[in-house]
Design a protein around this motif. Structure first.
Motif, PDB file in Angstrom:
ATOM      1  N   MET A  43      -0.963   0.595  28.596  1.00  0.00           N
ATOM      2  CA  MET A  43      -0.465  -0.363  27.627  1.00  0.00           C
ATOM      3  C   MET A  43       0.976  -0.772  27.938  1.00  0.00           C
ATOM      4  O   MET A  43       1.296  -1.953  27.912  1.00  0.00           O
ATOM      5  CB  MET A  43      -0.602   0.273  26.236  1.00  0.00           C
ATOM      6  CG  MET A  43      -0.079  -0.552  25.124  1.00  0.00           C
ATOM      7  SD  MET A  43      -1.132  -1.975  24.880  1.00  0.00           S
ATOM      8  CE  MET A  43      -0.390  -2.647  23.480  1.00  0.00           C
ATOM      9  N   THR A  44       1.846   0.186  28.203  1.00  0.00           N
ATOM     10  CA  THR A  44       3.244  -0.150  28.489  1.00  0.00           C
ATOM     11  C   THR A  44       3.381  -0.879  29.811  1.00  0.00           C
ATOM     12  O   THR A  44       4.248  -1.737  29.949  1.00  0.00           O
ATOM     13  CB  THR A  44       4.116   1.130  28.521  1.00  0.00           C
ATOM     14  OG1 THR A  44       3.597   2.024  29.493  1.00  0.00           O
ATOM     15  CG2 THR A  44       4.196   1.771  27.165  1.00  0.00           C
ATOM     16  N   THR A  45       2.535  -0.581  30.758  1.00  0.00           N
ATOM     17  CA  THR A  45       2.579  -1.278  32.045  1.00  0.00           C
ATOM     18  C   THR A  45       2.224  -2.750  31.853  1.00  0.00           C
ATOM     19  O   THR A  45       2.870  -3.635  32.425  1.00  0.00           O
ATOM     20  CB  THR A  45       1.591  -0.638  33.038  1.00  0.00           C
ATOM     21  OG1 THR A  45       1.839   0.769  33.096  1.00  0.00           O
ATOM     22  CG2 THR A  45       1.732  -1.235  34.400  1.00  0.00           C
ATOM     23  N   THR A  46       1.222  -3.003  31.026  1.00  0.00           N
ATOM     24  CA  THR A  46       0.828  -4.384  30.744  1.00  0.00           C
ATOM     25  C   THR A  46       1.944  -5.111  30.012  1.00  0.00           C
ATOM     26  O   THR A  46       2.239  -6.268  30.320  1.00  0.00           O
ATOM     27  CB  THR A  46      -0.455  -4.395  29.899  1.00  0.00           C
ATOM     28  OG1 THR A  46      -1.444  -3.597  30.521  1.00  0.00           O
ATOM     29  CG2 THR A  46      -0.968  -5.802  29.711  1.00  0.00           C
ATOM     30  N   LEU A  47       2.561  -4.456  29.055  1.00  0.00           N
ATOM     31  CA  LEU A  47       3.655  -5.066  28.304  1.00  0.00           C
ATOM     32  C   LEU A  47       4.837  -5.385  29.218  1.00  0.00           C
ATOM     33  O   LEU A  47       5.428  -6.465  29.129  1.00  0.00           O
ATOM     34  CB  LEU A  47       4.090  -4.131  27.163  1.00  0.00           C
ATOM     35  CG  LEU A  47       5.165  -4.668  26.227  1.00  0.00           C
ATOM     36  CD1 LEU A  47       4.680  -5.926  25.522  1.00  0.00           C
ATOM     37  CD2 LEU A  47       5.578  -3.614  25.238  1.00  0.00           C
ATOM     38  N   ILE A  48       5.183  -4.468  30.092  1.00  0.00           N
ATOM     39  CA  ILE A  48       6.283  -4.694  31.041  1.00  0.00           C
ATOM     40  C   ILE A  48       5.932  -5.838  31.980  1.00  0.00           C
ATOM     41  O   ILE A  48       6.772  -6.694  32.284  1.00  0.00           O
ATOM     42  CB  ILE A  48       6.592  -3.398  31.825  1.00  0.00           C
ATOM     43  CG1 ILE A  48       7.208  -2.374  30.883  1.00  0.00           C
ATOM     44  CG2 ILE A  48       7.518  -3.680  33.001  1.00  0.00           C
ATOM     45  CD1 ILE A  48       7.425  -1.013  31.500  1.00  0.00           C
TER      46      ILE A  48
END
Length: 179
Positions: free
Chosen positions: A1-6
């Motif tokens: 999730m955080t990778t996609t957001l970044i």
């Protein structure tokens, strides 16, 4: 999730920087266009004044008219930035008064260089009209681009002032406009 957001934030930052760069480039191109239009307008105004001086010195006109025309043309050529619009308007009014006077065409045909000189004057007067319109159009487009929110917020135009319109009375003499 955080990778996609970044990744999404990174793509948005790249897209935003590309858009800002494009807007800055467009503003720069508009300023270049404005400078070219200013140079063309200056050249057209100087040419009109030179042809007016040539007409004044051609001995086609009576001495008083030649003197008034030469004075107006000289004032237009030597005026500073503050009084240039006024001096150029005065030259336009003087040209109208000279060319639209009675028996002017007769005086022209009496001299060998008269018709050629009038054709040159007609061309110079028309170029002033077109150059001023083109310059004022460039000023309007540049001002509109400088007033946009993004350009003001990020100071994309730097510290340049808004360009000013060049407003003069450039109506051609009736005898030249009719041709």
């Amino acid at each position: 999730m955080t990778t996609t957001l970044i990744l999404v934030i990174g793509v948005l930052v790249v897209l935003a920087s590309v858009y800002v760069s494009w807007r800055a480039g467009r503003l720069d191109r508009l300023h270049i266009r404005l400078e070219a239009a200013q140079a063309a307008l200056d050249a057209a105004l100087l040419r009109r004044a030179a042809v007016s001086l040539e007409l004044a010195g051609s001995r086609i006109l009576d001495p008083a008219t030649s003197l008034v025309l030469a004075a107006a043309a000289h004032e237009a050529r030597t005026s500073g930035p503050e009084e240039r619009e006024h001096a150029e308007s005065d030259l336009s009014k003087t040209l109208r008064a000279v060319v639209d006077q009675e028996r002017f065409d007769e005086k022209l045909t009496e001299h060998l260089a008269g018709p050629a000189l009038m054709k040159e004057l007609d061309t110079a007067v028309a170029k002033v009209v077109y150059s001023r319109r083109f310059f004022n159009n460039a000023v309007a487009v540049t001002r509109r681009a400088q007033r946009r929110w993004l350009a003001r917020t990020l100071r994309l135009a730097g510290h340049t002032d808004y360009p000013q319109f060049f407003e003069i009375d450039d109506a051609p003499p009736e005898s030249l406009a009719a041709e």
